[in-house]
Design a protein around this motif. Structure first.
Motif, short mmCIF file in Angstrom:
data_model
loop_
_atom_site.label_atom_id
_atom_site.label_comp_id
_atom_site.label_asym_id
_atom_site.label_seq_id
_atom_site.Cartn_x
_atom_site.Cartn_y
_atom_site.Cartn_z
N ARG A 85 0.83 -1.21 0.00
CA ARG A 85 0.00 0.00 0.00
C ARG A 85 0.87 1.27 0.00
N VAL A 86 1.93 1.24 0.78
CA VAL A 86 2.83 2.41 0.82
C VAL A 86 3.48 2.62 -0.54
N ILE A 87 3.93 1.53 -1.17
CA ILE A 87 4.54 1.65 -2.50
C ILE A 87 3.54 2.20 -3.50
N ASP A 359 5.88 8.34 -11.12
CA ASP A 359 5.18 7.36 -10.28
C ASP A 359 5.50 5.92 -10.68
N GLU A 360 5.34 5.58 -11.96
CA GLU A 360 5.60 4.21 -12.38
C GLU A 360 7.06 3.82 -12.19
N PRO A 361 8.05 4.64 -12.58
CA PRO A 361 9.45 4.26 -12.34
C PRO A 361 9.78 4.13 -10.86
N VAL A 362 9.27 5.03 -10.03
CA VAL A 362 9.56 4.96 -8.59
C VAL A 362 8.94 3.71 -7.98
N ARG A 363 7.71 3.41 -8.33
CA ARG A 363 7.07 2.21 -7.78
C ARG A 363 7.79 0.94 -8.25
N LYS A 364 8.23 0.94 -9.49
CA LYS A 364 8.98 -0.22 -10.00
C LYS A 364 10.26 -0.41 -9.21
N TRP A 365 10.97 0.70 -8.95
CA TRP A 365 12.21 0.63 -8.16
C TRP A 365 11.93 0.16 -6.74
N LEU A 366 10.86 0.68 -6.13
CA LEU A 366 10.52 0.32 -4.76
C LEU A 366 10.14 -1.17 -4.67
N ARG A 367 9.41 -1.66 -5.65
CA ARG A 367 9.04 -3.08 -5.64
C ARG A 367 10.25 -3.98 -5.74
N LYS A 368 11.20 -3.60 -6.59
CA LYS A 368 12.42 -4.39 -6.72
C LYS A 368 13.21 -4.39 -5.41
#
Length: 371
Positions: A85-87, A359-368
């Motif tokens: 949820r935070v991501i 948003d999409e690049p940051v979330r992708k980085w955070l998920r990894k």
């Protein structure tokens, strides 16, 4: 071998029509905020019931939460849920607060005489607290509107959505359908009482007892009614659902005030019917809807993609617009509409840019990094 949690919890297919309806409601929210400076009270707003879009968002969130997570708790911890949820939510919270901070000293207006007396350290402190989505006390009200998020007004609804998420994850997800129905029923009674006694459900953005009560009342029914709907509804196949639901949302949110100052309870009944009956019906029809063409699918996807970014980045732009209207006394909405349209289009462009480049690049980085 330990299972890959990110694969186990791969994102489920979305309801494309519900994504599209979220985008429609977000656009109407922008028009609501652009029309607000020309009103003197809740009685004469041009987009009078635009505030109900927040209650619609809460109901959609509860429905999607149940659909996405109810059957995953045997593979997912509460910690993993909150991480996801935070991501999903926080990157745009940070961007919106940063935009509000960058524009803060440039929104010079008679509405906000405090601005130029606010030291930079205090504004930065409000921004850093805003990054957490925690509300700031009235002692840090640097704009003078008594908002819990003075740099990006809309942050208040995210704060209450987080509260609903917490309640769901640590407790209410375990409720049976019967127990959840009881909770939803009690929450509905509280919501109707608020709406009829106040004349509407508008409020929730100030950190005091009364406004926090309003915020909690506004989130409890729709969010958990959406959760209940996700558990009991059996979607069918409804044609032209996106068109009819979009029209219904627009009618509901653009409806003029009902009852006037003498009979505010009538408008409270209207708000109650919309939230308790109409919004769940719209979500059910949207979940049952059939996409007829690739074009309709692309429209719904685009609207769904930009809905949350638009909601989180438009208000820092609105501050400039509101300041301009305030500094040009006597200007009418007929004279200001080209500027309002410019803000709306600029908000849509900015939302799409924020989605793709941030948003999409940051979330992708955070998920990894954290999945």
């Amino acid at each position: 071998m330990k299972p890959n949690l990110s694969n186990e919890l791969a994102t489920k297919p979305h309801y494309p029509i519900l994504d599209g309806l979220r985008g429609i409601a977000a656009i109407i929210v922008v028009t609501f905020h652009l029309a607000e400076p020309f009103s003197t009270s809740n009685l004469d707003k041009f987009v009078n019931h635009g505030y109900l879009a927040v209650d619609f968002f809460f109901l959609l969130s509860g429905f999607v939460m149940g659909y996405a997570y109810d059957d995953r708790w045997n593979k997912m911890t509460v910690g993993n849920f909150f991480k996801r949820r935070v991501i999903r939510l926080q990157p745009l919270v940070v961007l919106g607060m940063t935009m509000g901070a960058i524009g803060f000293y440039f929104t010079d207006s008679t509405l906000w005489p405090l601005i130029h007396d606010v030291p930079v350290w205090k504004m930065m402190l409000v921004m850093l607290v805003g990054y957490t989505i925690l509300p700031v006390p009235l002692s840090l009200d640097i704009r003078g509107w008594q908002e819990m998020h003075p740099l990006n007004s809309v942050g208040w609804s995210l704060f209450f959505e987080y509260i609903a998420n917490i309640l769901y994850a640590v407790w209410i997800r375990k409720f049976s359908k019967t127990a959840l129905s009881v909770l939803v029923g009690i929450s509905a009674i509280a919501l109707v009482h608020l709406a009829i006694s106040n004349g509407d459900v508008s409020g929730g953005w100030t950190l005091n007892v009364e406004q926090v009560r309003i915020g909690l009342t506004r989130v409890m029914f729709p969010f958990f009614a959406g959760l209940l709907l996700s558990r009991v509804a059996k979607p069918t196949r409804i044609k032209n659902a996106f068109l009819w639901c979009s029209l219904l949302i627009a009618i509901v949110l653009y409806m003029p005030r009902i009852g006037g100052a003498e009979q505010v309870w009538l408008n409270g009944i209207y708000d109650s019917v919309c939230i308790v009956i109409v919004f769940p019906l719209i979500v059910y029809i949207g979940a049952s809807g059939v996409i007829h063409s690739e074009r309709e699918n692309r429209v719904c996807k685009f609207l769904g993609d930009i809905s949350y970014p638009l909601y989180m980045v438009h208000y820092p732009l609105v501050y400039f617009y509101v300041a301009w209207v305030s500094n040009n006394k006597g200007i009418t909405i007929a004279e200001a509409w080209p500027y309002a349209l410019l803000i709306l289009i600029g908000g849509l462009v900015l939302a799409y840019a924020a989605l793709k480049w941030y948003d999409e690049p940051v979330r992708k980085w955070l998920r990894k990094k954290f999945a």
